[in-house]
Design an enzyme around this catalytic site. Structure first.
Site, PDB file in Angstrom:
ATOM      1  N   GLY A   1       0.832  -1.201   0.000  1.00  0.00           N
ATOM      2  CA  GLY A   1       0.000   0.000   0.000  1.00  0.00           C
ATOM      3  C   GLY A   1       0.865   1.247   0.000  1.00  0.00           C
ATOM      4  N   SER A   2       0.367   2.284   0.623  1.00  0.00           N
ATOM      5  CA  SER A   2       0.995   3.607   0.490  1.00  0.00           C
ATOM      6  C   SER A   2       2.386   3.713   1.111  1.00  0.00           C
ATOM      7  CB  SER A   2       0.085   4.672   1.116  1.00  0.00           C
ATOM      8  OG  SER A   2      -1.116   4.734   0.402  1.00  0.00           O
ATOM      9  N   THR A   3       2.751   2.790   1.977  1.00  0.00           N
ATOM     10  CA  THR A   3       4.121   2.850   2.530  1.00  0.00           C
ATOM     11  C   THR A   3       5.150   2.774   1.408  1.00  0.00           C
ATOM     12  OG1 THR A   3       4.002   0.480   2.954  1.00  0.00           O
ATOM     13  CG2 THR A   3       3.621   1.919   4.832  1.00  0.00           C
ATOM     14  N   PHE A   4       4.719   2.176   0.273  1.00  0.00           N
ATOM     15  CA  PHE A   4       5.654   1.993  -0.833  1.00  0.00           C
ATOM     16  C   PHE A   4       5.902   3.294  -1.601  1.00  0.00           C
ATOM     17  CE2 PHE A   4       7.271  -0.138  -4.702  1.00  0.00           C
ATOM     18  CZ  PHE A   4       8.124  -1.033  -4.101  1.00  0.00           C
TER      19      PHE A   4
END
Lengths: 582, 134
Positions: free
Chosen positions: A289-292
């Site tokens: 998800g957005s951590t990437f």
């Protein structure tokens, strides 16, 4: 006279022949067949006894014992030495916790070696021997042994692993360092008398045992206890399928704590189910998800494709690309790179990725360590899933930018965040500090420089805004410290492909103090039962990170950066902004 | 009349006899001494075996006790006893903490110190010495 002389000659000849025959036989026995008869004699009286090596302990970085040995005895019987099995059984049964009848049946044998009971405690075994001496009975003997014990039970179970019945490692550090922990058994050649007692005077060749080395981990049990407690609380509160957390030193790659739920007790590993025994931090892959987004933003900044002045138009939350729509939770207009991270804009991240070449973007993803094993010394690590550009469709690159169409392991994700924290260097996760007494604690060089220090610092500064009242993770705030990090909320993928409605893997990946990072951490909650409107990384995982970070900072006595009063005023902001988080 | 009037006899040569007796005595004594030493050697060997067994037993007991102490003082066990109410955590009041060493950061030597936070630097290196009254 002549006849007498002949008789004397014949007798002398016969005598000479007889003595010659005796002499020949003597030489045959003593010289020609010396080895053969020596071997027979040795077999009758000499035996080779094994001196068992003690398995090394596993310690945490401060010397706290995590895996130790408890001496136990195996009770064996020599049936030829037992005169009255019933009497011996009646005496020994209470010490061996066995029914008298069953024991008597086992003792009624003419075999010289029968194992009666294993893992008898040292105290009971010695009491049994004393009772037998007192009663004048013989026939039972003791053999040395040990069982492996994990004093902290479930704590750190996935890292420590366990050993099988023979004392060899099956999982975890016990398996990875089995050779070092096992040591080398020794032996001694001895002769014994008719009663089986060793004749010390004729003690022969001896090779002393080499005990196994102690393994000192990088784990700090103080931090581990904090992480275990918080993961446990999250697991009980949200009833997820699994929950995991990891703390690492971003500057050295040392893993300081690692915990997963569900877990198991390595002292009773036979009772554990397979899903309890899986170390999800290294063997589970998930869409991050957005951590990437840290990958695409740092890569683009490093390549000079974007800079401090770049503004990306985020299409007011709806970006149509190749027939598909990429959505944001809110409609955003022009955003800078820090704002894209702070607001967690999927459109912004996707549009940055489109500015990069396929191969270049792929190279950065791989440079961060995704798609390959990190090399952590634990069994069962997987490499995740990163498809090369020739397998991408037109949407893949945009999806990867916000953590879809890619699968990573939690350990890879925390190492990537560590690279942002430490100035762009990818570190190899380190779990073992030293092996054996006196071995040097060597520093490990970085695997590679992924992005420049400037790019890493730029992203790190941007990530601080994520943990602000305007960002997605104000609940990751830690009093007195500046936290940098990124939330992740990824829909779960079903067993047969496709996303599962209303089921999410939420995470928070961050580090603190932001200016001089001491700890990097990741919290993942897989399928929390909290309802879709509250199932976000910022609401579920971030508070867990905050509690872990706050306690860890006190434990490590990390100097606070901001005055407490300021931190408290920040808290008021945090509380008021909680309702706005998406 | 001038003949020797001594009867013809076989005289015993005392010197030679004495030499043989002494030699046989010493050989016998050496033999007995050898047997005595051999017995002693076996007796000492038996004692050594018993002492080794006793040491091994004590070591095993010691290891068993150490393992028990480790289990009883492990974090899990202490947490359990804390939850059961047998133990209680008492916060240390700030006034009860004596800072006898200058606060040092944890990084340089890897040693983590507690109770060394001293934001004002009052006890750091170069801080003025002050008289302490009770």
């Amino acid at each position: 006279m002549k006849g007498t002389g002949i008789r004397i000659g014949i007798i002398c000849g016969l005598l000479a022949l007889i003595f010659t025959l005796f002499a020949w036989r003597l030489i045959d026995l003593q010289v020609a067949q010396h080895d053969y008869f020596s071997l027979i004699a040795a077999e009758k009286h000499s035996i080779r006894i094994v001196i068992p090596a003690h398995r090394g302990r596993i310690l945490d970085r401060n010397g706290e014992e995590l895996a130790v040995n408890i001496p136990v005895r195996t009770v064996t019987a020599d049936g030829t030495h037992i005169r009255n099995p019933e009497t011996l059984a009646a005496l020994a049964a209470p010490y061996l916790d066995m029914p008298v009848k069953e024991l008597a049946e086992k003792l009624t044998t003419q075999r010289q070696y029968v194992v009666i009971r294993k893992e008898v405690s040292e105290e009971k075994a010695q009491d049994l021997m004393r009772a037998m001496d007192k009663a004048g009975l013989k026939g039972l003997y003791l053999e040395e042994g040990a069982i492996r014990s994990y004093p902290n039970s479930e704590m750190l179970c996935h890292v420590l692993g366990f050993v099988d019945y023979s004392g060899h490692g099956i999982d975890g550090i016990e398996k990875s360092f089995d050779k070092e922990l096992s040591g080398q058994d020794g032996y001694r050649m001895i002769e014994h008398d008719r009663k089986g007692r060793e004749i010390v005077v004729y003690r022969g060749q001896e090779q002393s045992a080499t005990d196994g080395s102690d393994i000192r981990l990088t784990i700090d049990m103080g931090l581990q206890a904090i992480v275990e407690k918080e993961v446990d609380d999250a697991y009980k509160e949200y009833h997820p399928e699994s929950a995991s957390a990891i703390l690492a030193d971003p500057n050295t790659g040392e893993i300081l704590a690692m915990a997963c739920r569900p877990n198991f007790d390595p002292n009773h590993f036979n009772d554990a189910k397979p899903e309890q025994m899986r170390n999800r931090i290294i063997s589970d892959m998930y869409e991050p998800g957005s951590t990437f987004k840290i990958v695409v933003t740092s890569a683009a900044f490093n390549e000079g494709i974007v800079d401090e002045n770049t503004r990306i138009f985020c299409e007011n939350g709806h970006f149509s690309y190749c027939g598909k729509v990429i959505k944001d939770h809110h409609g955003f207009g022009d955003l800078t790179i820090p704002e894209i991270l702070m607001k967690s804009s999927n459109v912004g991240a996707a549009k940055i990725s489109l500015r990069m070449g396929d191969q270049s973007y792929y190279d950065y993803v791989r440079a961060y360590g995704f798609g390959e094993k990190t090399g952590i010394p634990l069994q069962g690590e997987i490499s995740g899933l990163v498809n090369p550009p020739h397998r991408w469709d037109k949407l893949t690159k945009t999806r990867m930018a916000f953590g879809q169409s890619i699968a990573v392991t939690p350990i890879q994700m925390v190492m990537a965040m560590s690279a942002i924290a430490n100035g762009g260097k990818l570190m190899k996760p380190r779990l073992v500090l030293s092996e054996g007494e006196g071995s040097a604690v060597e520093s490990v060089p970085p695997v590679r420089q992924v992005v420049s220090k400037k790019a890493a610092n730029y992203i790190a500064t941007a990530l601080q805004r994520v943990v602000s009242s305007q960002g997605t993770a104000p609940l990751a705030h830690i009093d007195g410290y500046t936290v940098a990090g990124k939330t992740g909320t990824a829909q779960k993928i079903g067993a047969h492909g496709g996303y599962l409605e209303g089921r999410y893997i939420v995470s928070f990946d961050g580090f603190f103090p932001a200016d001089a990072p001491r700890l990097a951490g990741l919290v993942i909650v897989n399928d929390a039962k909290v309802g879709s409107e509250a199932n976000y990384g910022g609401l579920v995982a971030a508070p867990v990170f905050s509690r872990i970070g706050g306690k860890a900072a006190r434990y490590l006595d990390i100097q606070p950066e901001a005055a407490i009063a300021m931190a408290q005023s920040g808290n008021a902001d945090t509380a008021s902004s909680t309702a706005k988080i998406r | 009349m001038n003949g020797n009037r001594r009867r013809p006899t076989n005289s015993i040569q005392v010197n030679v006899l004495a030499r043989w007796i002494v030699a046989v005595f010493f050989v016998g004594l050496a033999g007995l001494f050898f047997v005595y030493l051999k017995n002693q050697q076996h007796a000492v060997g038996d004692q050594a075996r018993l002492v080794e067994a006793a040491i091994s037993e004590i070591e095993a007991k010691n290891d068993a006790l150490k393992a028990r102490i480790t289990a009883m003082t492990s974090r899990g066990a202490l947490q359990r006893r804390l939850d059961e109410g047998y133990l209680r955590l008492e916060p240390i009041r700030d006034t009860a903490i004596a800072r006898v060493t200058p606060p040092l950061p944890a990084e340089p030597d890897g040693v983590l110190r507690t109770a060394s936070r001293d934001p004002d630097g009052r006890f750091g290196a170069g801080a003025p010495l002050r008289a302490v009254s009770r």
